[in-house]
Design an enzyme around this catalytic site. Structure first.
Site, short mmCIF file in Angstrom:
data_model
loop_
_atom_site.label_atom_id
_atom_site.label_comp_id
_atom_site.label_asym_id
_atom_site.label_seq_id
_atom_site.Cartn_x
_atom_site.Cartn_y
_atom_site.Cartn_z
N THR A 338 0.43 -1.38 0.13
CA THR A 338 -0.20 -0.58 -0.05
C THR A 338 0.52 1.29 0.17
O THR A 338 2.31 0.87 0.10
CB THR A 338 -1.21 -0.15 0.88
N SER A 364 0.81 8.91 5.31
CA SER A 364 0.29 8.52 3.67
C SER A 364 1.33 9.19 2.30
O SER A 364 2.37 10.14 2.77
CB SER A 364 -0.45 9.69 3.40
N ARG A 365 1.88 8.50 1.31
CA ARG A 365 3.29 8.86 0.84
C ARG A 365 2.79 9.15 -0.41
O ARG A 365 3.69 9.50 -1.40
CB ARG A 365 3.19 7.30 0.48
N VAL A 366 1.50 9.84 -0.60
CA VAL A 366 0.68 10.85 -1.91
C VAL A 366 1.01 11.99 -0.54
O VAL A 366 1.52 13.03 -1.71
CB VAL A 366 -0.65 10.51 -1.62
#
Length: 524
Positions: A338, A364-366
């Site tokens: 994910t 959150s990698r976004v």
């Protein structure tokens, strides 16, 4: 007996006409053994992987093990009707599920058949449940937020359309609540939703459906239910059915949110199948391809480019941990697949902080790419302030003598935590969240005791929704979705109006414990 020339000519003509045509021979096999939803079959030499098989003309199965001289198949349905020595037929087709807008508002089983008592589907549009995910070149970067309506998530761990954000935590820490709140918050936002319940109690699924109906969210949602009473094959196939339904909408340019609740039970169902199929067990008795089980599912979530319709699938898989152990086998597998995780802490939940989001372990990698500009401008330092608060809170336990700067940081952090608390089914828009972030950034909350945070929060919402000046500023902010100097001043003015009203209800300056009494009385 003399040969007639006419008869010979007819035979030759027929052979010439039929030359090159394939002779369709229906391949029929025999059931060698059956039990626990798994069958061993002989006589199906040309069967395909994942092919749909028919037993006794009314029970379906799926080929999963292709061995030399035998086929291992799982039964999708009631296996009590199948007997040893019975016949099994190939269909030449892979397992498919119904798709399309007709599914909206319906509850279906693991293979897409309706189970809500509202009759069969009229439209016969089907799609295969196993598909290869969109390629890298067909995707575009994630730049649009998928609003959850949850302050602690949208402001600190934002989710973007096309992202895969894991919700992870122990049982009874509010994982499903976050997912359901997110579905409810999509009302009026042109996002279709798929909720896949794997191994849940039927009563739990019924409650979820009821909540969605009450919120008016079933109009844009389909529920795929493979309950705990269903067979392991049905639980295994249900998430692939869910994502196939979602993919059909994505390919038409729609935005879709899919929730897998939960993949821990999905992995257990797959382990059950694999052991019954005599596949070699690996770590914790899971088969060697358990990583691929979830990777091929979650990779199908994407934000595709305009050539492919410009739609998206946002996936919220749920994983249950044991005693907060996120380093276990299945949790680490899904974390690595994910684009970030929302970690829910049992300790925070039991201490009354709900949603119990651990901002230290959540990521959150976004990131801010999935936030509107107004939230980016006001919430940039929030995660850092919370990190400082939790760190100092741990040290403060060892000493009673604290300097003013430490005490100020602790009090400010405690007030932020109080503001982040949110009841279920009460979503906040990102614009309203940005107003609270402004109040935190400008340190307006320093004038209020911690007990007044909930009151202040509800008063701000009421003011911007009902007061004429507040409504005008909120309308402008909804259009601009960003703060300039003028708009910042207008919002500050409206927040201070609310602040003064709430401060008047505070009787004792000492409860505020900030600034001088003269400054506080001036504000009052």
């Amino acid at each position: 007996m003399p040969l007639k020339i006419d008869e010979i000519t007819e035979v030759i003509k027929k052979q010439i006409l039929d030359y090159g045509k394939e002779v369709v021979v229906q391949e029929v096999g025999t059931v060698a053994s059956i039990g626990d939803g798994v069958a061993l079959l002989f006589g199906l030499d040309k069967v395909m992987m994942g092919e749909l098989l028919i037993f006794n003309d009314n029970v379906f199965g799926m080929a999963l093990n292709l061995e030399e001289g035998a086929v291992g198949a799982v039964i999708i349905g009631d296996d009590s009707q199948i007997k040893q020595g019975g016949k099994v037929r190939r269909t030449g087709k892979v397992v498919k599920t119904p798709v399309g807008d007709e599914l909206l508002g319906r509850v279906v089983n693991g293979i897409g058949n309706p189970i809500d008592g509202n009759g069969p589907f009229v439209n016969n549009e089907f799609a295969p449940v196993e598909r290869i995910a969109s390629g890298v070149m067909s995707r575009k970067s994630i730049d649009q937020p998928l609003e959850t309506g949850i302050f602690a998530i949208d402001s600190i761990i934002p989710i973007g359309k096309g992202q895969r954000e894991l919700i992870i935590g122990d049982r009874q820490t509010g994982k499903t609540a976050i997912a359901i709140d997110t579905i409810i918050n999509q009302k009026g936002k042109n996002v279709k939703c798929v909720y896949v319940a794997i191994g849940q109690k039927e009563s739990t699924v019924a409650q979820v459906v009821q909540k969605l109906k009450q919120a008016g969210s079933m109009d844009y949602t389909v529920v795929v239910s493979a309950s705990a009473s269903e067979s392991a094959p049905m639980q295994y196939i249900s998430p692939y059915t869910g994502v196939t339904i979602a993919e059909e909408w994505m390919n038409k340019g729609d935005d879709v949110l899919i929730v897998y609740d939960d993949l821990s039970k999905h992995a257990i169902a797959y382990r059950t199948l694999s052991l019954l199929l005599r596949r070699p067990p690996g770590r914790e008795a899971y088969p060697g391809d358990v990583f691929y089980l979830h990777s091929r599912l979650l990779e199908r979530a994407a934000n595709v480019n305009e050539k492919l319709g410009g739609g998206s699938i946002t996936a919220l898989p749920i994983i249950e941990t044991q005693a907060g152990d996120i380093s276990a086998y299945i949790p680490t597998n899904v974390i690595s697949i994910t684009d970030g995780q929302i970690f829910l802490s049992e300790q925070l939940f039991n201490s009354g902080i709900r949603p119990a989001v651990d901002t230290g372990l959540s990521v959150s990698r976004v990131g801010s790419s999935a936030q509107i500009k107004a939230v980016k401008q006001m919430g940039g330092t929030l995660k850092l302030e919370l990190a400082q608060y939790y760190e100092l809170q741990a040290f403060a336990k060892f000493g009673s003598d604290l300097d003013d700067a430490t005490r100020t940081t602790l009090e400010h952090g405690a007030k932020i935590v109080e503001l982040l608390k949110q009841r279920q089914f009460t979503p906040l828009s990102e614009i309203m969240q940005s107003i609270f972030l402004l109040a935190i950034k400008e340190r307006y909350i320093k004038w209020l005791p911690i007990e007044e945070m909930a009151n202040f929060k509800s008063e701000v919402i009421k003011h911007f929704e009902k007061d004429e000046d507040g409504k005008a500023v909120l309308k402008l902010l909804n259009v601009e979705k960003a703060y300039d100097e003028s708009l910042t001043e207008q919002v500050q003015t409206e927040v201070v109006k609310v602040l003064k009203r709430v401060v008047k209800t505070v009787k004792d300056w000492k409860s505020v414990n900030f600034g001088t009494e003269a400054e506080w009385r001036k504000l009052k």
